[in-house]
Scaffold this motif. Structure first.
Motif, mmCIF file in Angstrom:
data_model
loop_
_atom_site.group_PDB
_atom_site.id
_atom_site.type_symbol
_atom_site.label_atom_id
_atom_site.label_comp_id
_atom_site.label_asym_id
_atom_site.label_seq_id
_atom_site.Cartn_x
_atom_site.Cartn_y
_atom_site.Cartn_z
ATOM 1 N N SER A 168 0.839 -1.196 0.000
ATOM 2 C CA SER A 168 0.000 0.000 0.000
ATOM 3 C C SER A 168 0.879 1.254 0.000
ATOM 4 O O SER A 168 1.721 1.427 0.870
ATOM 5 C CB SER A 168 -0.909 -0.009 1.231
ATOM 6 N N CYS A 214 -3.147 0.409 -3.792
ATOM 7 C CA CYS A 214 -2.881 -0.964 -3.369
ATOM 8 C C CYS A 214 -2.373 -1.748 -4.569
ATOM 9 O O CYS A 214 -2.886 -1.607 -5.676
ATOM 10 C CB CYS A 214 -4.144 -1.626 -2.824
ATOM 11 N N CYS A 232 -7.113 2.097 -3.047
ATOM 12 C CA CYS A 232 -7.643 1.283 -1.959
ATOM 13 C C CYS A 232 -8.951 1.877 -1.459
ATOM 14 O O CYS A 232 -9.189 3.074 -1.565
ATOM 15 C CB CYS A 232 -6.670 1.213 -0.799
ATOM 16 N N ASP A 233 -9.772 1.061 -0.883
ATOM 17 C CA ASP A 233 -11.021 1.545 -0.278
ATOM 18 C C ASP A 233 -10.773 2.064 1.110
ATOM 19 O O ASP A 233 -9.886 1.770 1.785
ATOM 20 C CB ASP A 233 -12.052 0.421 -0.229
#
Length: 174
Positions: free
Chosen positions: A108, A130, A173-174
């Motif tokens: 990440s 990510c 990324c969430d």
């Protein structure tokens, strides 16, 4: 500080007027550009963007942003003050607090989303890219064949099959 912003505007205004090329202008760090910086800005105001280490006037990275358009640039690792200067020279330059661009977890890459409005910097929030490895749809058939060949065995001295390569992909990324 205002003189520096005005000089940046004048230096960047020539190339913009001639070619209207937006995006990365220069990376003066020599480091890889891997961390995300996204900017949401109001329409009609093109900006010069610079990254500087806190307490320094040396530009680490510079870019041109088209007002209102989606803007994302990858930046080098480190802690930087992000400065925005209007290319037309009309209005003050804006600066963020120091922002850190670094690895934030396994696979990440941490960066920042900055939101600008008519009054200045309306908000900042962390974002991350990510990374994952996977097979594309065409490689699945090859992968099945690879495992079938391994299961069936091979003759002594026969070369083992080579598995299909996995592809590296990045996503927000969430």
């Amino acid at each position: 500080m205002i003189r520096g912003a005005a000089a940046l505007c004048l230096a960047l205004a020539g190339p913009v007027a001639a070619a209207t090329e937006y995006g990365l202008v220069a990376n003066k760090t020599g480091l890889s550009l891997v961390f995300p910086l996204q900017v949401e800005s109001p329409e009609g105001r093109d900006l010069g963007v610079t990254l500087r280490e806190p307490g320094s006037e040396d530009v680490a990275l510079s870019a041109l942003l088209e007002g209102g358009a989606f803007f994302r640039v990858l930046v080098p690792p480190g802690t930087y003050v992000v400065r925005f200067a209007p290319l037309d020279g009309d209005g003050p330059s804006l600066e963020t607090r120091p922002l850190t661009f670094e690895i934030t977890g396994p696979a990440s890459k941490g960066g920042h989303l900055l939101t600008l409005d008519e009054g200045g910097i309306a908000g900042t929030r962390p974002i991350a890219l990510c990374q994952s490895y996977g097979y594309d749809a065409h490689a699945i058939t090859e992968l099945r064949q690879y495992w079938d060949d391994l299961r069936d065995g091979s003759e002594v001295g026969e070369a083992l099959p080579v598995p299909p390569r996995r592809e590296l992909s990045e996503r927000l990324c969430d």
